[in-house]
Scaffold this active site. Sequence first.
Site, mmCIF file in Angstrom:
data_model
loop_
_atom_site.group_PDB
_atom_site.id
_atom_site.type_symbol
_atom_site.label_atom_id
_atom_site.label_comp_id
_atom_site.label_asym_id
_atom_site.label_seq_id
_atom_site.Cartn_x
_atom_site.Cartn_y
_atom_site.Cartn_z
ATOM 1 N N GLU A 1 -11.317 4.513 -1.440
ATOM 2 C CA GLU A 1 -11.856 4.761 -0.111
ATOM 3 C C GLU A 1 -12.561 6.118 -0.022
ATOM 4 O O GLU A 1 -12.061 7.110 -0.512
ATOM 5 C CB GLU A 1 -10.751 4.673 0.958
ATOM 6 C CG GLU A 1 -9.446 5.432 0.662
ATOM 7 C CD GLU A 1 -8.432 4.594 -0.136
ATOM 8 O OE1 GLU A 1 -8.830 3.658 -0.853
ATOM 9 O OE2 GLU A 1 -7.239 4.917 -0.027
ATOM 10 N N ASP B 1 0.832 -1.208 0.000
ATOM 11 C CA ASP B 1 0.000 0.000 0.000
ATOM 12 C C ASP B 1 0.865 1.256 0.000
ATOM 13 O O ASP B 1 0.443 2.288 0.504
ATOM 14 C CB ASP B 1 -0.929 -0.022 1.226
ATOM 15 C CG ASP B 1 -2.069 0.970 1.081
ATOM 16 O OD1 ASP B 1 -2.412 1.327 -0.050
ATOM 17 O OD2 ASP B 1 -2.615 1.395 2.123
ATOM 18 N N ASP C 1 -3.214 -3.101 -2.597
ATOM 19 C CA ASP C 1 -4.296 -2.120 -2.629
ATOM 20 C C ASP C 1 -4.113 -1.166 -3.818
ATOM 21 O O ASP C 1 -3.010 -1.014 -4.348
ATOM 22 C CB ASP C 1 -4.315 -1.326 -1.314
ATOM 23 C CG ASP C 1 -5.590 -0.501 -1.171
ATOM 24 O OD1 ASP C 1 -6.600 -0.844 -1.809
ATOM 25 O OD2 ASP C 1 -5.582 0.481 -0.396
ATOM 26 N N ASN C 2 -5.200 -0.549 -4.229
ATOM 27 C CA ASN C 2 -5.181 0.523 -5.242
ATOM 28 C C ASN C 2 -4.612 0.076 -6.585
ATOM 29 O O ASN C 2 -3.722 0.727 -7.141
ATOM 30 C CB ASN C 2 -4.387 1.740 -4.738
ATOM 31 C CG ASN C 2 -4.853 2.242 -3.393
ATOM 32 O OD1 ASN C 2 -4.060 2.308 -2.460
ATOM 33 N ND2 ASN C 2 -6.126 2.570 -3.262
ATOM 34 N N LYS D 1 2.847 3.105 -5.777
ATOM 35 C CA LYS D 1 2.438 2.078 -6.739
ATOM 36 C C LYS D 1 3.594 1.699 -7.677
ATOM 37 O O LYS D 1 3.671 0.561 -8.136
ATOM 38 C CB LYS D 1 1.217 2.538 -7.536
ATOM 39 C CG LYS D 1 0.065 3.094 -6.661
ATOM 40 C CD LYS D 1 -0.300 2.242 -5.459
ATOM 41 C CE LYS D 1 -1.016 3.053 -4.380
ATOM 42 N NZ LYS D 1 -1.050 2.379 -3.058
HETATM 43 CA CA CA Z 1 -4.249 2.447 -0.192
#
Ligand code: CA
Length: 210
Positions: free
Chosen positions: A195, A136, A164-165, A139
Amino acid sequence: MPTIHQKALDFVKANAEQGDIKAMLVAFDDYGTNHEFLMNVGPEKGPLLTGIVAQQPEGGRVLELGCFCGYSSILIGSALPPGATLTGIEIDADSVAVARQTVEYAGLSDRVEIIEGDSGKIIPTLRGPFDLVFLDHWKDLYKSDLMSMESNGLLRKDSTIFADNVGPFFNPEEYLDYVRTSGHYDTEYHKSHIEYTDREDGVEISVYQG
Ligand code: CA
């Protein structure tokens, strides 16, 4: 000027009793929804993460890259099986300070450790294996840090990587190509939302095959 991290934690402390992790997460979500955007894993993707944390072995080891204000650290920490531990790595000093306070306020300091520094430098110094890794942080670092975990023996067969993401907004293409085509992972995309918004996001859950 207090940082957004510190303001969020001050809000959490004002609205949740010490040790009440559920109330702390609700307060973080309230702050992220109604005050300032917080890049937490959030209430929609959170249960998917805790469900996987709870399936880990007793005494298992979880690694988190990117702790921000400690939301996911206490979310993971709250779901750890008996004897299991979480190691978090965070490069930003303000985030580290707040994440450590968040963990302490949650009463999880015996199970959750936050290490300050660059994931690329710290990963080779860690002892493996980890049963679960929560990605997380930046990226652009997902793929290189995952490959570094492989080459440094931090993964075992069936280690799970929860990234995530990875939805269309952030779209870490190199990472997704790698886990989907390298042959080293059984991998699956789970559609969700960024989120505290209704924009599509997703998580990629990948199981290492060696
Ligand atoms: Ca995140």
